[in-house]
Every structure is written in C-alpha cells, then in structure tokens.
Design a protein around this motif. Sequence first.
Motif, PDB file in Angstrom:
ATOM      1  N   THR A 139      37.753 -70.810  36.914  1.00 51.64           N
ATOM      2  CA  THR A 139      37.294 -69.673  37.348  1.00 51.64           C
ATOM      3  C   THR A 139      38.917 -69.442  37.394  1.00 51.64           C
ATOM      4  OG1 THR A 139      36.907 -68.513  38.160  1.00 51.64           O
ATOM      5  CG2 THR A 139      34.911 -69.354  36.820  1.00 51.64           C
ATOM      6  N   GLY A 140      39.311 -68.340  36.792  1.00 46.84           N
ATOM      7  CA  GLY A 140      40.336 -67.818  37.114  1.00 46.84           C
ATOM      8  C   GLY A 140      40.817 -67.348  38.571  1.00 46.84           C
ATOM      9  N   GLU A 141      39.427 -67.085  38.760  1.00 51.07           N
ATOM     10  CA  GLU A 141      39.621 -67.394  40.698  1.00 51.07           C
ATOM     11  C   GLU A 141      39.774 -68.577  41.044  1.00 51.07           C
ATOM     12  OE1 GLU A 141      36.883 -64.188  40.481  1.00 51.07           O
ATOM     13  OE2 GLU A 141      38.099 -62.336  41.238  1.00 51.07           O
ATOM     14  N   GLY A 142      39.277 -69.864  40.855  1.00 54.12           N
ATOM     15  CA  GLY A 142      39.144 -70.883  41.411  1.00 54.12           C
ATOM     16  C   GLY A 142      36.828 -71.120  41.316  1.00 54.12           C
ATOM     17  N   TRP A 143      37.166 -72.474  41.546  1.00 51.54           N
ATOM     18  CA  TRP A 143      35.642 -72.983  41.297  1.00 51.54           C
ATOM     19  C   TRP A 143      34.988 -71.510  41.955  1.00 51.54           C
ATOM     20  CZ3 TRP A 143      34.380 -76.964  38.235  1.00 51.54           C
ATOM     21  CH2 TRP A 143      35.897 -77.749  38.254  1.00 51.54           C
ATOM     22  N   LYS A 144      33.745 -71.517  40.964  1.00 47.71           N
ATOM     23  CA  LYS A 144      32.363 -71.027  41.385  1.00 47.71           C
ATOM     24  C   LYS A 144      30.665 -71.497  41.398  1.00 47.71           C
ATOM     25  CE  LYS A 144      35.709 -67.205  42.014  1.00 47.71           C
ATOM     26  NZ  LYS A 144      35.642 -66.113  43.438  1.00 47.71           N
ATOM     27  N   PHE A 145      29.704 -70.969  42.434  1.00 47.08           N
ATOM     28  CA  PHE A 145      29.146 -71.451  41.292  1.00 47.08           C
ATOM     29  C   PHE A 145      28.491 -71.060  40.518  1.00 47.08           C
ATOM     30  CE2 PHE A 145      29.364 -72.097  46.115  1.00 47.08           C
ATOM     31  CZ  PHE A 145      28.069 -72.938  46.654  1.00 47.08           C
ATOM     32  N   THR A 146      27.824 -71.809  39.265  1.00 48.25           N
ATOM     33  CA  THR A 146      27.009 -71.433  38.418  1.00 48.25           C
ATOM     34  C   THR A 146      25.470 -71.249  38.530  1.00 48.25           C
ATOM     35  OG1 THR A 146      26.938 -73.117  36.567  1.00 48.25           O
ATOM     36  CG2 THR A 146      28.886 -71.604  36.539  1.00 48.25           C
ATOM     37  N   GLU A 147      25.452 -72.265  39.735  1.00 44.36           N
ATOM     38  CA  GLU A 147      23.640 -72.226  40.037  1.00 44.36           C
ATOM     39  C   GLU A 147      24.298 -73.044  40.849  1.00 44.36           C
ATOM     40  OE1 GLU A 147      19.736 -73.842  37.796  1.00 44.36           O
ATOM     41  OE2 GLU A 147      20.998 -74.968  37.907  1.00 44.36           O
ATOM     42  N   ARG A 148      23.149 -72.912  42.324  1.00 41.46           N
ATOM     43  CA  ARG A 148      22.968 -73.172  43.077  1.00 41.46           C
ATOM     44  C   ARG A 148      20.725 -73.566  43.784  1.00 41.46           C
ATOM     45  NH1 ARG A 148      25.548 -73.493  49.442  1.00 41.46           N
ATOM     46  NH2 ARG A 148      26.519 -75.433  48.412  1.00 41.46           N
ATOM     47  N   VAL A 149      20.499 -74.431  43.894  1.00 41.46           N
ATOM     48  CA  VAL A 149      18.993 -74.106  43.524  1.00 41.46           C
ATOM     49  C   VAL A 149      18.563 -75.039  44.768  1.00 41.46           C
ATOM     50  CG1 VAL A 149      17.042 -75.521  42.367  1.00 41.46           C
ATOM     51  CG2 VAL A 149      18.761 -74.488  41.293  1.00 41.46           C
ATOM     52  N   TYR A 150      18.347 -74.341  46.538  1.00 42.88           N
ATOM     53  CA  TYR A 150      17.550 -74.392  47.282  1.00 42.88           C
ATOM     54  C   TYR A 150      16.781 -75.871  47.413  1.00 42.88           C
ATOM     55  CZ  TYR A 150      15.704 -73.421  52.494  1.00 42.88           C
ATOM     56  OH  TYR A 150      15.271 -73.860  53.467  1.00 42.88           O
ATOM     57  N   GLU A 151      16.035 -76.494  48.228  1.00 41.24           N
ATOM     58  CA  GLU A 151      15.193 -77.644  47.947  1.00 41.24           C
ATOM     59  C   GLU A 151      14.897 -78.090  49.442  1.00 41.24           C
ATOM     60  OE1 GLU A 151      13.175 -81.980  46.862  1.00 41.24           O
ATOM     61  OE2 GLU A 151      15.602 -80.935  45.813  1.00 41.24           O
ATOM     62  N   VAL A 152      13.456 -77.442  49.666  1.00 35.16           N
ATOM     63  CA  VAL A 152      13.184 -78.333  50.774  1.00 35.16           C
ATOM     64  C   VAL A 152      12.830 -79.149  51.586  1.00 35.16           C
ATOM     65  CG1 VAL A 152      12.280 -77.835  53.084  1.00 35.16           C
ATOM     66  CG2 VAL A 152      12.970 -75.651  52.116  1.00 35.16           C
ATOM     67  N   ARG A 153      13.488 -79.975  51.809  1.00 35.13           N
ATOM     68  CA  ARG A 153      12.970 -81.755  52.213  1.00 35.13           C
ATOM     69  C   ARG A 153      11.737 -81.774  52.569  1.00 35.13           C
ATOM     70  NH1 ARG A 153      14.828 -85.859  48.836  1.00 35.13           N
ATOM     71  NH2 ARG A 153      15.477 -85.130  47.518  1.00 35.13           N
ATOM     72  N   TYR A 154      12.024 -80.676  54.265  1.00 43.10           N
ATOM     73  CA  TYR A 154      10.851 -80.973  55.434  1.00 43.10           C
ATOM     74  C   TYR A 154      11.072 -79.581  56.013  1.00 43.10           C
ATOM     75  CZ  TYR A 154       9.629 -82.195  60.152  1.00 43.10           C
ATOM     76  OH  TYR A 154       9.150 -82.038  61.225  1.00 43.10           O
ATOM     77  N   LEU A 155      10.027 -79.159  56.052  1.00 40.76           N
ATOM     78  CA  LEU A 155       9.685 -77.389  57.015  1.00 40.76           C
ATOM     79  C   LEU A 155       8.704 -77.826  58.024  1.00 40.76           C
ATOM     80  CD1 LEU A 155      10.007 -75.201  57.070  1.00 40.76           C
ATOM     81  CD2 LEU A 155       7.980 -75.503  54.788  1.00 40.76           C
ATOM     82  N   ASP A 156       8.648 -77.500  59.191  1.00 36.52           N
ATOM     83  CA  ASP A 156       8.300 -78.206  60.639  1.00 36.52           C
ATOM     84  C   ASP A 156       8.203 -75.995  60.854  1.00 36.52           C
ATOM     85  OD1 ASP A 156       7.266 -78.154  63.165  1.00 36.52           O
ATOM     86  OD2 ASP A 156       9.185 -79.349  63.908  1.00 36.52           O
ATOM     87  N   HIS A 157       6.791 -75.218  61.172  1.00 43.98           N
ATOM     88  CA  HIS A 157       6.915 -74.870  62.034  1.00 43.98           C
ATOM     89  C   HIS A 157       6.747 -74.616  62.666  1.00 43.98           C
ATOM     90  CE1 HIS A 157       6.369 -72.618  57.523  1.00 43.98           C
ATOM     91  NE2 HIS A 157       5.466 -73.466  57.215  1.00 43.98           N
ATOM     92  N   SER A 158       6.407 -75.769  63.415  1.00 46.14           N
ATOM     93  CA  SER A 158       6.457 -74.875  65.514  1.00 46.14           C
ATOM     94  C   SER A 158       7.370 -73.970  66.018  1.00 46.14           C
ATOM     95  CB  SER A 158       6.940 -76.664  66.585  1.00 46.14           C
ATOM     96  OG  SER A 158       6.054 -77.685  65.242  1.00 46.14           O
ATOM     97  N   PRO A 159       6.402 -73.282  66.810  1.00 44.94           N
ATOM     98  CA  PRO A 159       7.229 -72.067  67.243  1.00 44.94           C
ATOM     99  C   PRO A 159       8.679 -73.064  67.792  1.00 44.94           C
ATOM    100  CG  PRO A 159       5.541 -71.810  68.435  1.00 44.94           C
ATOM    101  CD  PRO A 159       5.508 -73.597  66.897  1.00 44.94           C
ATOM    102  N   LEU A 160      10.103 -71.866  67.658  1.00 46.49           N
ATOM    103  CA  LEU A 160      11.448 -72.446  68.602  1.00 46.49           C
ATOM    104  C   LEU A 160      11.580 -72.270  69.463  1.00 46.49           C
ATOM    105  CD1 LEU A 160      13.574 -71.122  65.048  1.00 46.49           C
ATOM    106  CD2 LEU A 160      12.851 -73.587  66.094  1.00 46.49           C
ATOM    107  N   ALA A 161      11.706 -73.250  70.428  1.00 41.57           N
ATOM    108  CA  ALA A 161      11.278 -72.839  71.928  1.00 41.57           C
ATOM    109  C   ALA A 161      12.785 -72.120  72.750  1.00 41.57           C
ATOM    110  CB  ALA A 161      11.228 -74.215  73.007  1.00 41.57           C
ATOM    111  N   GLY A 162      13.875 -72.175  71.572  1.00 44.40           N
ATOM    112  CA  GLY A 162      15.272 -71.522  71.953  1.00 44.40           C
ATOM    113  C   GLY A 162      15.070 -70.031  71.087  1.00 44.40           C
ATOM    114  N   SER A 163      16.433 -69.209  71.685  1.00 46.47           N
ATOM    115  CA  SER A 163      16.413 -68.109  71.485  1.00 46.47           C
ATOM    116  C   SER A 163      17.895 -67.402  71.145  1.00 46.47           C
ATOM    117  CB  SER A 163      15.735 -66.610  72.544  1.00 46.47           C
ATOM    118  OG  SER A 163      16.473 -66.680  73.595  1.00 46.47           O
ATOM    119  N   ALA A 164      18.405 -66.820  70.336  1.00 47.42           N
ATOM    120  CA  ALA A 164      19.798 -66.515  70.906  1.00 47.42           C
ATOM    121  C   ALA A 164      20.360 -65.248  72.231  1.00 47.42           C
ATOM    122  CB  ALA A 164      19.886 -65.277  69.501  1.00 47.42           C
TER     123      ALA A 164
END
Length: 151
Positions: A118-143
């Motif tokens: 674009t006139g402002e440089g490259w931009k996304f026209t579409e971004r599709v997020y596809e999960v390939r692996y998902l682990d629901h185990s509780p996270l042991a750490g914290s912020a």
Amino acid sequence: MSDFQAVADRVEIEALRGEFTDAAMMCDYDRIASLFTPDGVLRMPNVPVELAGRDQIRAWRERREALVALFVQTTHPGTIRLDGDTASGRAYLQELIRLRDGSSHLNYAIYHDRYRRTGEGWKFTERVYEVRYLDHSPLAGSAPPAAGDTR
C-alpha cells in the motif's frame, strides 16, 4: 522485480509480522488494526473468531482482556512468496496462555498470511491462525511480580 526490491519487500513483510507479534504481546490493538488494510481480516477458527476490518480488529482488545490473564507469543520466520504488489506467507508460533478462568494453553500454530503493498507499506489483507498442537496442562510458572510489588 529487481533482486534488491525482492529483498526489501521480504524485509518489510518480516518487519510487519514482527510488529504484529509485539503489538499482540503489548495488547495494542490500535497498532494491530493499523497493520491491516482497511478491509483486512483476522481469522482464528480455533477460538472461534473472525474480525473483519480495522474497527472489529481494534475492538477485539476488550474481549481478549476479559478472557486472558497471561499471554506470551513467540513468532518464528516462515515463508514469503512475492507476486508483484501482493504476497502470501506463513509464520510459525508458540504461545503460552492462561485464561482468567484458570485454564491454560500451550499452542504451536501457524499464521497463514496474505499481504498487499500500500502507500503506507506492506499490510496484512488476511491473517489466519491455525493451531497445530494444543496442550491444556496447567502452566507451572507465572509472571513475576511487578517492580516494587511486595507480595
């Protein structure tokens, strides 16, 4: 297209992807929206969410803030295929997410992207997020506590 122009385009697209990751980590949805064309779409079928246009992308912040307590995203370079003033590509990512309900997610995913110059440089026209692996185990750490927090 010259070799120099192709290199410059790839660098700019990679910078665009880096800006997206930084803005997502900082929960800066004004900036995320600015990285898309006005009619750009952010799709997250696994969530499920489809955000069409900058206003919807910007508004996602409120919902995300209500759901997410901890979010860390690391994005790795993938492919870029240039085609004049358009391009497509993939980026690979790992995420650590703790939701406010206490559930956790460790995700490995792919962004499938379409870009436009674009006139402002490259931009996304579409971004599709596809999960390939998902682990629901509780996270042991914290912020870590904020500076000066005496907890």
